[in-house]
Design an enzyme around this catalytic site. Structure first.
Site, PDB file in Angstrom:
ATOM      1  N   ARG A   1      10.904 -64.373  -3.968  1.00  0.00           N
ATOM      2  CA  ARG A   1      10.010 -65.427  -4.454  1.00  0.00           C
ATOM      3  C   ARG A   1      10.309 -65.806  -5.896  1.00  0.00           C
ATOM      4  NH1 ARG A   1       4.174 -65.751  -2.243  1.00  0.00           N
ATOM      5  NH2 ARG A   1       3.701 -65.562  -4.458  1.00  0.00           N
TER       6      ARG A   1
ATOM      7  N   ARG B   1      13.231 -79.296 -11.814  1.00  0.00           N
ATOM      8  CA  ARG B   1      12.547 -80.069 -12.848  1.00  0.00           C
ATOM      9  C   ARG B   1      13.475 -80.355 -14.030  1.00  0.00           C
ATOM     10  NH1 ARG B   1       9.465 -82.182  -9.923  1.00  0.00           N
ATOM     11  NH2 ARG B   1       7.286 -81.606  -9.699  1.00  0.00           N
TER      12      ARG B   1
ATOM     13  N   HIS C   1      15.480 -83.228 -13.142  1.00  0.00           N
ATOM     14  CA  HIS C   1      14.701 -84.458 -13.278  1.00  0.00           C
ATOM     15  C   HIS C   1      14.679 -84.944 -14.727  1.00  0.00           C
ATOM     16  CE1 HIS C   1      12.312 -83.327  -9.429  1.00  0.00           C
ATOM     17  NE2 HIS C   1      13.368 -84.046  -9.137  1.00  0.00           N
TER      18      HIS C   1
ATOM     19  N   SER D   1      10.923 -56.684 -12.030  1.00  0.00           N
ATOM     20  CA  SER D   1      11.345 -55.323 -12.370  1.00  0.00           C
ATOM     21  C   SER D   1      12.448 -55.295 -13.412  1.00  0.00           C
ATOM     22  CB  SER D   1      11.833 -54.595 -11.113  1.00  0.00           C
ATOM     23  OG  SER D   1      13.071 -55.143 -10.669  1.00  0.00           O
TER      24      SER D   1
ATOM     25  N   SER E   1       3.107 -61.060  -6.642  1.00  0.00           N
ATOM     26  CA  SER E   1       2.550 -62.417  -6.628  1.00  0.00           C
ATOM     27  C   SER E   1       2.133 -62.909  -8.007  1.00  0.00           C
ATOM     28  CB  SER E   1       1.357 -62.509  -5.679  1.00  0.00           C
ATOM     29  OG  SER E   1       1.779 -62.374  -4.341  1.00  0.00           O
TER      30      SER E   1
ATOM     31  N   GLU F   1       5.177 -63.827 -10.068  1.00  0.00           N
ATOM     32  CA  GLU F   1       5.842 -65.021  -9.551  1.00  0.00           C
ATOM     33  C   GLU F   1       5.053 -66.286  -9.893  1.00  0.00           C
ATOM     34  OE1 GLU F   1       7.255 -61.987  -6.116  1.00  0.00           O
ATOM     35  OE2 GLU F   1       5.609 -63.385  -5.721  1.00  0.00           O
TER      36      GLU F   1
ATOM     37  N   ASP G   1       6.799 -74.492 -15.774  1.00  0.00           N
ATOM     38  CA  ASP G   1       6.189 -75.816 -15.873  1.00  0.00           C
ATOM     39  C   ASP G   1       5.759 -76.117 -17.305  1.00  0.00           C
ATOM     40  OD1 ASP G   1       6.616 -76.515 -13.242  1.00  0.00           O
ATOM     41  OD2 ASP G   1       4.570 -76.093 -12.585  1.00  0.00           O
TER      42      ASP G   1
END
Length: 185
Positions: free
Chosen positions: A46, A57, A60, A88, A149, A152, A160
């Protein structure tokens, strides 16, 4: 808890994460990217998906950004930067990439939970993110979420935020970036 309550808890965890990220480290990464000729990203699982979204991005924005392992990825050179996303910092395939990039003479950036990891120690730029490793046996940040999770998600949001910082520095807006969006679909 129901689904939306879990969502609210995840958002609370992400809000707490922001205060644990060094702006100085993030700015070093921004500047490292701006000073590089080409940008390469890599991550496993992930984390790799988050890295791919970052490369997209950057493309872009008109930046030469590539994902390691894709068929259209050019060669890595001395004036380039390799950004590794690894909770990790010990993923064997990523360590091998970092060592090759180091031998070529490019810049290495690691975004990781553990700056003291093998990848963190090999990096020129390190951004420490909060989170727990997949097995959640180590790390000083507790999460209700499974495996990596939180790392990630935080990685995606940091990327972003870096894009927004680039937009600010380069005077770009969404309209200018949309012109580079895929249009043959």
């Amino acid at each position: 808890m129901n689904t939306t309550q879990y969502l609210a808890e995840i958002i609370k965890e992400l809000n707490r994460s922001v205060d644990l990220i060094s702006n100085d480290e993030a700015e070093k990464l921004v500047n490292g990217i701006l000073e590089s000729k080409k940008i390469f990203v890599a991550g496993a699982g992930r984390s790799g998906f988050m890295a791919k979204s970052f490369a997209m991005r950057m493309m872009h924005m008109g930046i030469d950004a590539y994902v390691i392992g894709e068929t259209v990825t050019p060669n890595f050179e001395e004036d380039d930067i390799l950004i590794i996303g690894s909770g990790s910092g010990e993923t064997k395939s990523l360590i091998s990439m970092v060592k090759k990039a180091r031998n070529i003479g490019g810049t290495i950036a690691a975004v990781t939970i553990f700056p003291e990891s093998t990848i963190g120690q090999l990096a020129d730029i390190t951004v420490k993110l909060p989170g727990s490793p997949k097995d959640q046996s180590e790390g000083d940040y507790k999460t209700i979420q499974p495996m990596g999770s939180l790392f990630e998600q935080t990685l995606l949001l940091l990327c972003d935020a870096i894009i927004l910082r680039f937009m600010e520095k380069k005077g770009l807006d969404t309209t200018k970036m949309y012109g580079k969006h895929a249009n043959l679909e």
